[in-house]
Design an enzyme around this catalytic site. Structure first.
Site: not given
Length: 255
Positions: A152, A164, A168
């Site tokens: 991402s 997150y 990632k």
């Protein structure tokens, strides 16, 4: 790699980006292994694909569990005889600031919980490690295959996404590392780092205020479409020179 009759496995494929990628490969004549933790939704998607004439099976799995990752890859080979492409897409969001303070007193009001942190790391990073490792075990025996981890643009660091972003960034590092390690086995590894794509996870799970903010600063002026990520996955598989890179498909957003 020619897609017809190849076995393509996609994790997190009962909906969203995973479903879009699996559907695109299925329409090119690939044999599809759908996998998701949501069994009912997975079964619905399998039936939907079969009605379209796509040779499809579904395997319920929690990618954060080692035994499930092993069973998933073994199940694909048992059904179709090979594993040619593995798209490691399964992921979750548990957004929140590292800390929240009172504007007047500066006192700590809230912290990102260990559950918020660990649940995202377990699925988005450990899950990619486990499924990628098991896919590599199968492909090394075949001396061929393509692994596509889904990262991402949050890998560069996005406010409100400590967990997150960390996961990632780890996925991006795994992608480059694996491309070097696995080339000797005839395996290519290249990742995709989507920007803000109009999936159910983004539209429902992402903080609404943050989503509106990002919509306004995407240079192309809109969210991406799931099939735009699917076409990127197809490009990676079909172009035998692509490995060791993470393609940022973001509409020009820079975090």
């Amino acid at each position: 790699m020619i897609l017809k009759d190849k076995t393509v496995l996609v994790t997190g494929s009962a909906g969203g980006l995973g479903k879009a990628m699996a559907l695109r490969f299925g329409k090119q004549g690939s044999k599809i292994v759908l996998s998701d933790i949501q069994e009912d939704k997975l079964n619905e998607t399998v039936e939907e694909f079969k009605k379209l004439g796509i040779n499809t099976i579904g395997i319920q799995a929690n990618v954060a569990k080692e035994e499930d990752a092993v069973r998933l890859m073994e199940g694909a080979v048992k059904e179709f005889g090979s594993l040619d492409v593995a798209i490691l897409n399964a992921g979750i969001l548990r957004d929140g600031l590292l800390i929240r303070t009172d504007k007047e007193t500066g006192e700590i009001k809230a912290k990102m919980s260990i559950e918020q942190w660990q649940s995202v790391i377990d699925v988005n990073l450990t899950g990619v490690f486990l499924t990628g490792r098991e896919a590599a075990c199968v492909m090394a025996k075949q001396k061929s295959g393509v692994i596509i981890p889904i990262a991402s643009i949050a890998m560069h660091g996005n406010s409100g996404q400590t967990n997150y972003s960390a996961a990632k960034a780890g996925v991006a590092a795994l992608t480059v590392t694996w491309s070097k390690e696995l080339a000797r086995h005839g395996i290519r590894v290249a990742g995709i780092a989507p920007g803000f794509i109009g999936t159910e996870m983004v539209l429902k799970d992402m903080n609404a205020e943050a989503l509106e903010k990002w919509k306004k600063i995407i240079p192309v002026g809109r969210l991406g479409e799931p099939d735009e990520i699917a076409t990127t996955a197809q490009f990676i598989v079909e172009n035998d020179l692509v490995t060791g890179v993470i393609l940022e498909i973001s509409g020009g957003v820079r975090i």
